[in-house]
Enzyme design. Structure first.
Site, PDB file in Angstrom:
ATOM      1  N   GLY A 147       0.776  -1.237   0.000  1.00 18.20           N
ATOM      2  CA  GLY A 147       0.000   0.000   0.000  1.00 18.20           C
ATOM      3  C   GLY A 147       0.799   1.275   0.000  1.00 18.20           C
ATOM      4  O   GLY A 147       1.688   1.507  -0.822  1.00 18.20           O
ATOM      5  N   GLY A 148       0.463   2.139   0.992  1.00 18.75           N
ATOM      6  CA  GLY A 148       1.064   3.456   1.064  1.00 18.75           C
ATOM      7  C   GLY A 148       2.562   3.421   1.317  1.00 18.75           C
ATOM      8  O   GLY A 148       3.303   4.280   0.828  1.00 18.75           O
ATOM      9  N   ASP A 177      -4.851  -2.439  15.152  1.00 17.12           N
ATOM     10  CA  ASP A 177      -3.940  -3.037  14.183  1.00 17.12           C
ATOM     11  C   ASP A 177      -3.875  -4.554  14.384  1.00 17.12           C
ATOM     12  O   ASP A 177      -3.721  -5.030  15.510  1.00 17.12           O
ATOM     13  CB  ASP A 177      -2.542  -2.442  14.340  1.00 17.12           C
ATOM     14  N   ILE A 178      -3.993  -5.291  13.307  1.00 20.88           N
ATOM     15  CA  ILE A 178      -3.927  -6.753  13.353  1.00 20.88           C
ATOM     16  C   ILE A 178      -2.646  -7.246  12.684  1.00 20.88           C
ATOM     17  O   ILE A 178      -1.814  -7.910  13.301  1.00 20.88           O
ATOM     18  CB  ILE A 178      -5.146  -7.400  12.662  1.00 20.88           C
ATOM     19  N   LYS A 234       9.772 -12.537  18.301  1.00 19.01           N
ATOM     20  CA  LYS A 234       9.938 -13.916  18.756  1.00 19.01           C
ATOM     21  C   LYS A 234      11.166 -14.549  18.108  1.00 19.01           C
ATOM     22  O   LYS A 234      11.925 -15.272  18.767  1.00 19.01           O
ATOM     23  CB  LYS A 234       8.692 -14.743  18.420  1.00 19.01           C
ATOM     24  N   TYR A 265      19.519   6.564  41.444  1.00 22.78           N
ATOM     25  CA  TYR A 265      19.212   5.599  42.499  1.00 22.78           C
ATOM     26  C   TYR A 265      17.811   5.894  43.005  1.00 22.78           C
ATOM     27  O   TYR A 265      17.140   6.806  42.499  1.00 22.78           O
ATOM     28  CB  TYR A 265      20.232   5.652  43.647  1.00 22.78           C
ATOM     29  N   HIS A 316      10.625  17.680  50.871  1.00 23.19           N
ATOM     30  CA  HIS A 316      10.097  16.361  51.246  1.00 23.19           C
ATOM     31  C   HIS A 316       8.586  16.272  51.020  1.00 23.19           C
ATOM     32  O   HIS A 316       7.833  15.822  51.882  1.00 23.19           O
ATOM     33  CB  HIS A 316      10.451  16.028  52.698  1.00 23.19           C
TER      34      HIS A 316
END
Length: 512
Positions: free
Chosen positions: A38-39, A128-129, A140, A220, A274
């Site tokens: 696509g784009g 989004d899929i 992975k 810290y 504080h």
């Protein structure tokens, strides 16, 4: 398996194309072969770079209105294939699957679409899929594939491409970890939206999902022997203009200071130590607010955190610069002011931004997490109920509102004494309200601040009349408190007998 993995073949599928041109051109110079849809395909072609269509690989066009583009074995097999495993190589050979070395994806703008006020149907289409699947697959298989899941990673990938023939296993693992952080954050945003959509008629429903993202290591924690990390986006809250890195304690003080100053509309200056205000005053101009706030407790102001809701001008900056402080935060700094304040190299100078506090507050406890709605309630004069025969005058009402705002942001048990829209003293974090009051009275005396005709605010009700009596003898003539004690009548009776005005808010502001 070699730890260095050359990038020969890349799948690029992005929504946001900012910065993509630079990395495409750099990879093209390295001889990388591109595949896209696509784009993104059109974007790469417009750069004069050769690019292959995904549909030519899969044999299927983009279908279902763009819902299905890359979901195909030839794509996911190329991403998930383990090129050091003979059985995977056999499968890939049998089905003519070619391996990808790089996947560059960014996702549909789901959260931005929600914030835009789009319809539910429009929001759903921004889930989004394909993109999230590509990210998970590439992450992975990080042993063989580089996964770039955000434009913010383009520079890192470009630097690697400039200095090396490929990526190391450690680099790919780092990108994979960031990819799963991205996918987790994305899915959490979807859950929150759908959960709120389900519960939109239930005003008591509180989002119960806690997600930690955008980790920023700190020098810290509360103490040097404790590690500390901040999760979130500080750039949404302020811009750092000067000074050393912020610490764990700095961030806690800033949270307290910003929450406090946002309750004031008039020009106000606060000095915190504080998490509590050791000086705060509202005035018609900034220099007077600063001087009044500093007079409350100039000793505690040393090394403090300064917060104001008004741009810093040169006159105020020259006065402020006379003392040692650690942080200053303001909405803006006028001409020459930064030159004045930057004379101390480690001094932290921050410019505040307009932002909305999240509605929920989280706190770890007992190996779990406590969640509550934030205390965003601020009482106005209309909320006050006069319950004594003596009625506060207009200036007393202003001071009562002022003191009530300050006590709301003071550690419990808390008492605040104020006059002329200035803090005189506070008693903080005491185990008894009487002790808090005595502490405040003693502190005011230490710095020569008169309590004659001052007001007193309490974060919770007075269980007995003893605190009112002590305050009365110190010069207090008006009191603001939530009310609600079974002995409220005793407190009211004492006020009536001694011509003290008192108002109830009906709202407790404990801060533990």
């Amino acid at each position: 398996m070699d730890t260095i993995k050359p990038i020969k073949k890349a799948l690029i599928s992005v929504y946001f194309k900012d910065g993509l041109d630079t990395i495409i051109k750099k990879l093209d110079q390295k001889g990388v072969e591109f595949y896209s849809t696509g784009g993104t395909y059109e974007f790469i072609k417009a750069l004069g770079v050769k690019c292959n269509r995904i549909e030519d690989v899969t044999g299927y066009p983009s279908i279902l209105g763009g819902r299905v583009k890359t979901l195909h074995p030839k794509i996911f097999g190329g991403i998930l294939g383990r090129t050091d495993l003979e059985s995977d190589l056999n499968d890939m050979s049998e089905y003519s699957i070619e391996a990808f070395d790089l996947v560059v994806v960014n996702l549909y703008p789901f959260e931005e679409t929600v914030k835009s006020g789009a319809t539910h149907e429009e929001i759903i289409e921004k889930i989004d899929i394909g993109g999230i699947s590509l990210i998970r697959a590439a992450a992975k298989n990080y042993k063989h594939v580089v996964c770039i899941s955000s434009p913010e990673q383009y520079n890192s990938l470009g630097e690697i491409a400039d200095r090396a023939e490929g990526t190391t296993i450690d680099e790919r693992l780092k990108f994979a970890c960031q990819a799963f952080e991205k996918s987790s954050s994305y899915d959490t945003a979807i859950f929150r939206y759908l959960n709120n959509h389900i519960n939109k008629t239930d005003d008591s429903a509180i989002d119960k999902t806690v997600y930690l993202t955008n980790a920023v290591p700190l020098r810290y924690g509360e103490n040097p022997h404790q590690k500390g990390v901040f999760y979130g986006k500080l750039d949404d809250v302020f811009t750092q203009l000067h000074g050393k890195e912020l610490s764990y304690n700095n961030l806690l003080d800033l949270e307290a200071g910003i929450a406090l100053i946002r309750d004031f509309n008039e020009t106000t200056f606060a000095i915190l130590k504080h998490n509590n205000a050791c000086g705060i005053a509202s005035r018609s101009n900034l220099i007077d607010a600063w001087i009044a706030a500093l007079e409350v407790d100039p000793l505690s102001a040393y090394g403090g955190v300064l917060v104001t809701n008004t741009p810093i001008d040169e006159e105020a900056a020259l006065e402020i610069n006379k003392i040692f402080f650690e942080i200053i935060l303001a909405p803006a700094y006028e001409k020459n002011v930064l030159d004045i304040l930057k004379t101390k190299k480690n001094r932290i100078i921050l410019q505040s931004k307009s932002f909305d506090f999240q509605a929920e507050q989280y706190r770890s406890a007992l190996n779990g997490v406590l969640l509550q709605e934030k205390d965003l309630r601020t009482e106005s004069i209309d909320d006050l109920k006069v319950i004594t025969q003596t009625i506060p005058g207009p200036s007393q009402m202003e001071d009562l509102i002022f003191a009530n705002k300050v006590v709301k942001h003071t550690k419990s048990n808390a008492i605040v004494l104020a006059s002329g829209k200035r803090l005189l003293a506070s008693g903080t974090g005491q185990t008894s309200r009487v002790d808090a009051l005595k502490q405040a009275i003693e502190k005011a005396g230490t710095f020569g601040l008169s309590l004659k005709d001052a007001v007193m605010a309490s974060d919770a009700f007075f269980p007995f009349a003893d605190s009112i009596e002590i305050a009365h003898h110190a010069g207090i003539t008006s009191v603001i408190q939530p009310g609600g004690s079974v002995r409220d009548n005793e407190t009211i009776d004492y006020c009536n007998k001694n011509h003290i005005s008192m108002v109830f808010t009906g709202i407790r502001h404990f801060k533990h």
